[in-house]
Design an enzyme around this catalytic site. Structure first.
Site, PDB file in Angstrom:
ATOM      1  N   TYR A  12     -19.863  10.536 -16.193  1.00  0.00           N
ATOM      2  CA  TYR A  12     -21.228  10.461 -16.751  1.00  0.00           C
ATOM      3  C   TYR A  12     -22.244   9.947 -15.718  1.00  0.00           C
ATOM      4  O   TYR A  12     -23.149  10.674 -15.298  1.00  0.00           O
ATOM      5  CB  TYR A  12     -21.171   9.557 -17.987  1.00  0.00           C
ATOM      6  CG  TYR A  12     -22.495   9.171 -18.597  1.00  0.00           C
ATOM      7  CD1 TYR A  12     -23.503  10.112 -18.802  1.00  0.00           C
ATOM      8  CD2 TYR A  12     -22.724   7.852 -19.002  1.00  0.00           C
ATOM      9  CE1 TYR A  12     -24.704   9.739 -19.396  1.00  0.00           C
ATOM     10  CE2 TYR A  12     -23.911   7.483 -19.602  1.00  0.00           C
ATOM     11  CZ  TYR A  12     -24.902   8.422 -19.792  1.00  0.00           C
ATOM     12  OH  TYR A  12     -26.087   8.056 -20.379  1.00  0.00           O
ATOM     13  N   THR A 117     -20.596  -4.494 -14.307  1.00  0.00           N
ATOM     14  CA  THR A 117     -21.033  -4.423 -15.699  1.00  0.00           C
ATOM     15  C   THR A 117     -21.577  -5.771 -16.166  1.00  0.00           C
ATOM     16  O   THR A 117     -21.130  -6.828 -15.702  1.00  0.00           O
ATOM     17  CB  THR A 117     -19.839  -4.031 -16.601  1.00  0.00           C
ATOM     18  OG1 THR A 117     -20.200  -4.261 -17.961  1.00  0.00           O
ATOM     19  CG2 THR A 117     -18.597  -4.856 -16.318  1.00  0.00           C
ATOM     20  N   TYR A 141     -10.876  -5.351 -18.926  1.00  0.00           N
ATOM     21  CA  TYR A 141     -11.853  -4.459 -18.282  1.00  0.00           C
ATOM     22  C   TYR A 141     -12.883  -5.283 -17.516  1.00  0.00           C
ATOM     23  O   TYR A 141     -13.125  -5.042 -16.317  1.00  0.00           O
ATOM     24  CB  TYR A 141     -12.563  -3.587 -19.345  1.00  0.00           C
ATOM     25  CG  TYR A 141     -13.810  -2.920 -18.812  1.00  0.00           C
ATOM     26  CD1 TYR A 141     -13.723  -1.859 -17.912  1.00  0.00           C
ATOM     27  CD2 TYR A 141     -15.085  -3.361 -19.186  1.00  0.00           C
ATOM     28  CE1 TYR A 141     -14.869  -1.256 -17.394  1.00  0.00           C
ATOM     29  CE2 TYR A 141     -16.226  -2.767 -18.678  1.00  0.00           C
ATOM     30  CZ  TYR A 141     -16.117  -1.716 -17.785  1.00  0.00           C
ATOM     31  OH  TYR A 141     -17.249  -1.136 -17.268  1.00  0.00           O
ATOM     32  N   PHE A 208     -21.176  -2.363 -37.024  1.00  0.00           N
ATOM     33  CA  PHE A 208     -20.214  -3.472 -37.079  1.00  0.00           C
ATOM     34  C   PHE A 208     -20.978  -4.793 -37.166  1.00  0.00           C
ATOM     35  O   PHE A 208     -21.389  -5.348 -36.145  1.00  0.00           O
ATOM     36  CB  PHE A 208     -19.322  -3.466 -35.833  1.00  0.00           C
ATOM     37  CG  PHE A 208     -18.455  -2.250 -35.724  1.00  0.00           C
ATOM     38  CD1 PHE A 208     -17.267  -2.157 -36.440  1.00  0.00           C
ATOM     39  CD2 PHE A 208     -18.829  -1.176 -34.924  1.00  0.00           C
ATOM     40  CE1 PHE A 208     -16.460  -1.030 -36.342  1.00  0.00           C
ATOM     41  CE2 PHE A 208     -18.034  -0.044 -34.821  1.00  0.00           C
ATOM     42  CZ  PHE A 208     -16.842   0.035 -35.535  1.00  0.00           C
ATOM     43  N   ARG A 221     -29.020  -4.688 -27.937  1.00  0.00           N
ATOM     44  CA  ARG A 221     -28.530  -4.269 -26.617  1.00  0.00           C
ATOM     45  C   ARG A 221     -29.689  -3.740 -25.775  1.00  0.00           C
ATOM     46  O   ARG A 221     -30.703  -3.281 -26.309  1.00  0.00           O
ATOM     47  CB  ARG A 221     -27.482  -3.146 -26.751  1.00  0.00           C
ATOM     48  CG  ARG A 221     -26.164  -3.612 -27.355  1.00  0.00           C
ATOM     49  CD  ARG A 221     -25.400  -4.551 -26.437  1.00  0.00           C
ATOM     50  NE  ARG A 221     -24.157  -5.033 -27.026  1.00  0.00           N
ATOM     51  CZ  ARG A 221     -24.034  -6.132 -27.768  1.00  0.00           C
ATOM     52  NH1 ARG A 221     -25.090  -6.889 -28.028  1.00  0.00           N
ATOM     53  NH2 ARG A 221     -22.859  -6.500 -28.237  1.00  0.00           N
ATOM     54  N   ASP A 285     -17.936  -8.857 -29.864  1.00  0.00           N
ATOM     55  CA  ASP A 285     -19.311  -8.357 -29.705  1.00  0.00           C
ATOM     56  C   ASP A 285     -20.286  -9.536 -29.653  1.00  0.00           C
ATOM     57  O   ASP A 285     -20.319 -10.360 -30.568  1.00  0.00           O
ATOM     58  CB  ASP A 285     -19.711  -7.457 -30.876  1.00  0.00           C
ATOM     59  CG  ASP A 285     -19.271  -6.019 -30.682  1.00  0.00           C
ATOM     60  OD1 ASP A 285     -18.923  -5.656 -29.536  1.00  0.00           O
ATOM     61  OD2 ASP A 285     -19.280  -5.265 -31.670  1.00  0.00           O
TER      62      ASP A 285
HETATM   63  N1  LIG Z   1     -21.253   3.794 -19.299  1.00  0.00           N
HETATM   64  C1  LIG Z   1     -21.738   2.554 -19.284  1.00  0.00           C
HETATM   65  O1  LIG Z   1     -22.583   2.165 -20.121  1.00  0.00           O
HETATM   66  C2  LIG Z   1     -21.279   1.589 -18.217  1.00  0.00           C
HETATM   67  C3  LIG Z   1     -21.721   0.246 -18.290  1.00  0.00           C
HETATM   68  C4  LIG Z   1     -21.312  -0.655 -17.297  1.00  0.00           C
HETATM   69  C5  LIG Z   1     -20.512  -0.220 -16.243  1.00  0.00           C
HETATM   70  N2  LIG Z   1     -20.091   1.072 -16.192  1.00  0.00           N
HETATM   71  C6  LIG Z   1     -19.242   1.494 -15.052  1.00  0.00           C
HETATM   72  O2  LIG Z   1     -19.787   2.671 -14.479  1.00  0.00           O
HETATM   73  C7  LIG Z   1     -18.753   3.493 -13.949  1.00  0.00           C
HETATM   74  C8  LIG Z   1     -18.919   4.918 -14.470  1.00  0.00           C
HETATM   75  O3  LIG Z   1     -18.882   4.916 -15.898  1.00  0.00           O
HETATM   76  P1  LIG Z   1     -19.032   6.263 -16.721  1.00  0.00           P
HETATM   77  O4  LIG Z   1     -19.591   5.908 -18.052  1.00  0.00           O
HETATM   78  O5  LIG Z   1     -19.711   7.288 -15.884  1.00  0.00           O
HETATM   79  O6  LIG Z   1     -17.479   6.642 -16.911  1.00  0.00           O
HETATM   80  P2  LIG Z   1     -16.727   8.069 -16.839  1.00  0.00           P
HETATM   81  O7  LIG Z   1     -15.385   7.886 -17.453  1.00  0.00           O
HETATM   82  O8  LIG Z   1     -17.615   9.154 -17.357  1.00  0.00           O
HETATM   83  O9  LIG Z   1     -16.566   8.273 -15.250  1.00  0.00           O
HETATM   84  C9  LIG Z   1     -15.516   7.691 -14.500  1.00  0.00           C
HETATM   85  C10 LIG Z   1     -14.940   8.792 -13.609  1.00  0.00           C
HETATM   86  O10 LIG Z   1     -13.946   8.225 -12.739  1.00  0.00           O
HETATM   87  C11 LIG Z   1     -12.858   9.144 -12.660  1.00  0.00           C
HETATM   88  N3  LIG Z   1     -11.658   8.370 -12.301  1.00  0.00           N
HETATM   89  C12 LIG Z   1     -11.112   7.330 -12.995  1.00  0.00           C
HETATM   90  N4  LIG Z   1     -10.029   6.866 -12.341  1.00  0.00           N
HETATM   91  C13 LIG Z   1      -9.894   7.604 -11.208  1.00  0.00           C
HETATM   92  C14 LIG Z   1      -8.975   7.584 -10.123  1.00  0.00           C
HETATM   93  N5  LIG Z   1      -7.942   6.738 -10.088  1.00  0.00           N
HETATM   94  N6  LIG Z   1      -9.121   8.490  -9.120  1.00  0.00           N
HETATM   95  C15 LIG Z   1     -10.158   9.383  -9.151  1.00  0.00           C
HETATM   96  N7  LIG Z   1     -11.070   9.432 -10.165  1.00  0.00           N
HETATM   97  C16 LIG Z   1     -10.928   8.563 -11.164  1.00  0.00           C
HETATM   98  C17 LIG Z   1     -12.790   9.796 -14.039  1.00  0.00           C
HETATM   99  O11 LIG Z   1     -12.122  11.065 -14.022  1.00  0.00           O
HETATM  100  C18 LIG Z   1     -14.278   9.928 -14.384  1.00  0.00           C
HETATM  101  O12 LIG Z   1     -14.811  11.161 -13.934  1.00  0.00           O
HETATM  102  C19 LIG Z   1     -17.428   2.827 -14.330  1.00  0.00           C
HETATM  103  O13 LIG Z   1     -16.956   2.097 -13.216  1.00  0.00           O
HETATM  104  C20 LIG Z   1     -17.831   1.892 -15.466  1.00  0.00           C
HETATM  105  O14 LIG Z   1     -16.987   0.762 -15.503  1.00  0.00           O
HETATM  106  C21 LIG Z   1     -20.448   1.989 -17.153  1.00  0.00           C
END
Ligand SMILES: NC(=O)c1ccc[n+]([C@@H]2O[C@H](COP(=O)([O-])OP(=O)(O)OC[C@H]3O[C@@H](n4cnc5c(N)ncnc54)[C@H](O)[C@@H]3O)[C@@H](O)[C@H]2O)c1
Length: 325
Positions: A12, A117, A141, A208, A221, A285
């Protein structure tokens, strides 16, 4: 031209960042194992399919591309799952990041932007959270992210690694042109779940807890548009490339919206009936998680362009209507 490696770039936030960097003229290489990423999100740059657990693959990627900086998104992201399966989370989020940092060091790549995060703060002790708020992760996490933050800082002290650690609040919304958007499987994020309900894919949206000490009793949030988030990564890379200090930055809008407010806004945007089911509070939460992102504004010159929650929901709605057809 030297390149930017984006791990997790088929996910994403990574795919939106690939677009932003490509539009700004960067040459990007995406590394993803497609465990949670999507092939149809690979619209910008070159693609290297493989796993961060595979050190030979990493070495090969760094030898074949002239990589000068890394944006590291790849991780597992589900808080609840991390409580049940901590091994998965520590192995992928911590051990595999050590593999990446080792490959970077071997290839003399000295700059990294890391996805952390707001969950590293735990229970808020102040109304808004600044970067110096005490850290008290509540899940494996969040601990995995906290641990990697420390590793990156120690590598900075010992080996000169330059880093920007970005602590996101709630990423939401989609590319305004709807070329990419949010697609998590399973989906756990509020706005996509609400929009799936508006589309009739789900019967109702669960709230929730309605007895929190907040104006309408539901959790508050801080939502940040994914494109604004992606621009912050570009600015962080530029900051480091221009010799800026390694640092930690919160990324949020500084406004708390309640679950009910988001649902009401989604009803306005979609014109749809969005049935609600209220249930008990969910363990872990916090009543409110709201950022102070002054530091990113002051040091990186970051200025969110989609801070309005309506804008966030409108772009997400445009994407979900297309994606869920
Ligand atoms: N979505 C949120 O609101 C949010 C909030 C805080 C932090 N984050 C952090 O942002 C980052 C991205 O989040 P997102 O929502 O885009 O998640 P997502 O799951 O859409 O993207 C993560 C990607 O990493 C790839 N991946 C995971 N493990 C892998 C590995 N071992 N080798 C190669 N590829 C691998 C997955 O296939 C996926 O495409 C993450 O690190 C997440 O912890 C997200």
């Amino acid at each position: 031209m030297s390149k930017t490696l984006i791990t997790g770039g088929a996910g994403y936030i990574g795919s939106h960042t690939a677009k932003t960097l490509a539009v700004r003229g960067r040459d990007v290489v995406i590394l993803d194992n497609l465990s949670y990423g999507h092939r149809d999100f690979l619209k910008w740059g070159e693609f290297e399919e493989g796993d961060l657990a595979d050190t030979a693959f990493l070495k090969d990627v760094f030898s074949r591309h002239d990589i000068e900086e890394v944006v590291h998104f790849a991780a597992f992201i589900a808080v609840g799952e991390s409580v049940a399966e901590p091994r998965m989370y520590y192995e992928n989020n911590v051990r595999n990041t050590l593999n990446l940092l080792g490959a970077m060091q071997d290839a003399d790549v000295e700059r990294i932007v890391f996805s952390s995060t707001a969950a590293v703060y735990g229970e808020p002790q102040t109304a808004t959270l600044a970067e110096d708020h005490p850290l008290a992760p509540l899940s494996p996490y969040a601990w995995s992210k906290r641990m990697v933050e420390q590793v990156i800082r120690d590598y900075g002290e010992a080996y000169g690694l330059k880093s920007a650690i970005l602590r996101y609040f709630n990423a939401a919304g989609a590319d305004p042109a709807a070329e990419v958007g949010e697609r998590h499987q399973p989906e756990t994020h509020l706005i996509p779940l609400i929009l799936h309900t508006a589309l009739g894919i789900r019967e109702s949206i669960k709230i929730f807890g309605t007895d929190y000490d907040t104006p309408d009793g539901t959790c508050l949030r801080d939502y940040i548009h994914v494109t604004d988030l992606s621009v912050a990564h570009a600015l962080a890379l530029e900051h480091l490339a221009n010799g800026g200090e390694s640092d930690i930055f919160n990324l949020g809008n500084g406004n708390g919206f309640s679950v009910r407010e988001v649902i009401d806004m989604a009803r306005e945007v979609t014109g749809g009936n969005i049935p609600v089911e209220t249930t008990e509070r969910r363990a872990g939460d916090s009543p409110a998680l709201v950022s102070s992102s002054e530091k990113a504004r002051n040091i990186l010159g970051w200025q969110p362009q989609h801070a309005d929650v309506r804008d966030i929901i409108e772009t997400a709605w445009k994407w979900h209507q297309k994606d869920c057809r």
